[in-house]
Design a protein around this motif. Structure first.
Motif, PDB file in Angstrom:
ATOM      1  N   ASP A  92       0.773  -1.087   0.049  1.00  0.00           N
ATOM      2  CA  ASP A  92      -0.066  -0.028  -0.170  1.00  0.00           C
ATOM      3  C   ASP A  92       0.820   1.226  -0.166  1.00  0.00           C
ATOM      4  N   ARG A  93       1.923   1.257   0.890  1.00  0.00           N
ATOM      5  CA  ARG A  93       2.633   2.412   0.917  1.00  0.00           C
ATOM      6  C   ARG A  93       3.581   2.583  -0.434  1.00  0.00           C
ATOM      7  N   GLN A  94       3.871   1.467  -0.975  1.00  0.00           N
ATOM      8  CA  GLN A  94       4.670   1.731  -2.124  1.00  0.00           C
ATOM      9  C   GLN A  94       3.876   2.101  -3.399  1.00  0.00           C
ATOM     10  N   SER A  95       2.768   1.418  -3.529  1.00  0.00           N
ATOM     11  CA  SER A  95       1.764   1.908  -4.483  1.00  0.00           C
ATOM     12  C   SER A  95       1.577   3.219  -4.555  1.00  0.00           C
ATOM     13  N   THR A  96       1.062   3.878  -3.311  1.00  0.00           N
ATOM     14  CA  THR A  96       0.611   5.090  -3.192  1.00  0.00           C
ATOM     15  C   THR A  96       1.814   6.255  -3.657  1.00  0.00           C
ATOM     16  N   THR A  97       3.112   5.732  -3.179  1.00  0.00           N
ATOM     17  CA  THR A  97       4.134   6.720  -3.445  1.00  0.00           C
ATOM     18  C   THR A  97       4.459   6.757  -4.960  1.00  0.00           C
ATOM     19  N   ALA A  98       4.341   5.378  -5.581  1.00  0.00           N
ATOM     20  CA  ALA A  98       4.788   5.348  -7.119  1.00  0.00           C
ATOM     21  C   ALA A  98       3.775   6.063  -7.737  1.00  0.00           C
ATOM     22  N   LEU A  99       2.514   6.206  -7.564  1.00  0.00           N
ATOM     23  CA  LEU A  99       1.685   7.094  -8.193  1.00  0.00           C
ATOM     24  C   LEU A  99       2.068   8.327  -8.078  1.00  0.00           C
ATOM     25  N   ALA A 100       2.462   9.020  -6.918  1.00  0.00           N
ATOM     26  CA  ALA A 100       2.871  10.206  -6.623  1.00  0.00           C
ATOM     27  C   ALA A 100       4.154  10.523  -7.389  1.00  0.00           C
ATOM     28  N   VAL A 101       5.103   9.644  -7.571  1.00  0.00           N
ATOM     29  CA  VAL A 101       6.387   9.733  -8.405  1.00  0.00           C
ATOM     30  C   VAL A 101       5.898   9.857  -9.870  1.00  0.00           C
ATOM     31  N   ALA A 102       4.974   9.171 -10.248  1.00  0.00           N
ATOM     32  CA  ALA A 102       4.598   9.056 -11.611  1.00  0.00           C
ATOM     33  C   ALA A 102       4.036  10.249 -12.078  1.00  0.00           C
ATOM     34  N   GLU A 103       3.039  10.748 -11.174  1.00  0.00           N
ATOM     35  CA  GLU A 103       2.344  12.150 -11.555  1.00  0.00           C
ATOM     36  C   GLU A 103       3.531  13.577 -11.351  1.00  0.00           C
TER      37      GLU A 103
END
Length: 401
Positions: free
Chosen positions: A280-291
């Motif tokens: 959950d933490r990594q998926s949320t952060t991955a989306l933030a990085v992608a954005e």
């Protein structure tokens, strides 16, 4: 599955091994976090540890006829039994027909499925944009007289080459390009043609998607990556729902001896307890990085299935519950990519993905992947999202200047 201690050619059956340690039940409707924390634990015994330590044994006491589940260390081990039960509860919760086998690495698991199910004259369909070791597998299959066809992951292109196939191998999301295919559609088409279906679930993890629920016959993965998440063990697994097919996989494991050590199995089981927290933490952060990367003009070819405008998002949203920790993109040149990687402070320049510490690499340095020289695969870890985004943007500023 036979209830006897051994199956064909002296291979212990899964039912015997699973029955040897009483399981602590996890409710069928339990959440992912509860399931991950409780998966594979034995029934509580007074004064015994919640998760028993690794069993180091090459052989076991065996008087008389070998009727028990544990006879020799290449066949079964109590530590494997608990880990296999844990993985099975994540990949196929509530399914009594699924069996899990653990291996020494992801490639050991992959090889076990392919080489146990295929014979000379058979046809296998592989993705042409998957994990970089697949071309090595293809060459070996062809050496054994097996015809190998390939097609891209995107657009369910493997549908066009399925006729006459014995086995379809799917990798979704693909590594490193992050394309996605429709597992259910491909599985239905393959089964209609009499083919088995295996899905490499490494990048998604069982908390991202469950291939067996989508119609696949096998879910295969490298537990080295996000499943265990700490970058300190090699592990693989196969989960299958056909007893005859899984007996062949088990027999292959026995023949080649591609077994995990008990310490690795115990570490993997311990690590699974935090899987939901990490994913959950990594998926949320991955989306933030992608954005954040989407706003940078020097970044091209940005891919992350969780982005609403990503080409894979529509299908991914239909079959995935989480979109993973990997973001891919390209910079203009090899030199630019190398400067970017060198400028990162919170991201290690290393291969593999899924760990709690972020990693990134220029994939072209290995060869074998059809990617531009400046292609970056970034694996997002468990650092604070704000810190990681700031580090990536600072590295881009530094490397572009």
């Amino acid at each position: 599955m036979s209830e006897s201690a051994t199956g064909d050619q002296g291979v212990p059956t899964g039912e015997t091994a699973r029955a040897s340690i009483d399981a602590a039940p996890v409710a069928a409707d339990a959440g992912d976090g509860t399931r991950a924390v409780r998966a594979g634990l034995p029934e509580a015994v007074k004064y015994e540890p919640t998760l028993p330590g690794p069993v180091f044994a090459a052989h076991f006491h065996l008087p008389g006829d070998p009727t028990g589940p544990y006879t020799y260390g290449r066949d079964e081990n109590p530590t494997w039994t608990l880990l296999e039960r844990a993985v099975g509860e994540l990949e196929a919760p509530g399914r009594d027909d699924a069996e899990t086998l653990v291996f020494a690495s992801g490639m050991a698991a992959t090889s076990a499925v392919l080489f146990s199910q295929l014979r000379a004259g058979d046809v296998c369909v592989l993705p042409d944009d998957g994990y970089q070791a697949l071309p090595l597998v293809r060459a070996q299959l062809e050496t054994y007289g097996i015809e190998v066809r390939t097609a891209p992951t995107r657009g369910d292109a493997q549908l066009d080459v399925l006729d006459g196939a014995k086995l379809l191998w799917i990798e979704t999301p693909s590594n490193p390009g992050l394309d996605v295919c429709d597992i259910r559609r491909l599985a239905e088409a393959a089964h209609a043609r009499g083919a088995l279906v295996a899905v490499d679930n490494t990048l998604a993890t069982p908390l991202g998607q469950r291939p067996l629920e989508l119609g696949a016959d096998f879910a295969v993965a490298s537990g080295t990556k996000q499943l265990t998440g700490h970058g300190d063990i090699l592990l693989g697994y196969v989960v299958g729902r056909d007893s005859e097919a899984m007996a062949a996989v088990r027999r292959w494991r026995k023949i080649v001896g591609a077994i995990p050590g008990p310490m690795e199995a115990w570490l993997a089981h311990r690590s699974i307890a935090t899987l939901q927290l990490r994913v959950d933490r990594q998926s949320t952060t991955a989306l933030a990085v992608a954005e954040a990367l989407r706003e940078r003009p020097e970044v091209t070819g940005l891919r992350y299935p969780g982005l609403p405008d990503d080409p894979a998002h529509k299908i991914a949203a239909q079959q995935m519950r989480r979109y993973g920790c990997v973001v891919s993109f390209a910079l203009a040149t090899r030199a630019h990519a190398d400067r970017f990687l060198e400028a990162l402070r919170l991201v290690d320049d290393a291969t593999s993905f899924g760990g709690v510490r972020s990693t990134a690499e220029r994939r072209g340095r290995w060869g074998g992947d059809a990617v531009p020289e400046g292609f970056i695969r970034l694996s997002v870890g468990a650092e604070d999202p704000e810190d990681l985004v700031a580090d990536v943007l600072r590295a881009l500023d530094t490397s572009t200047a």
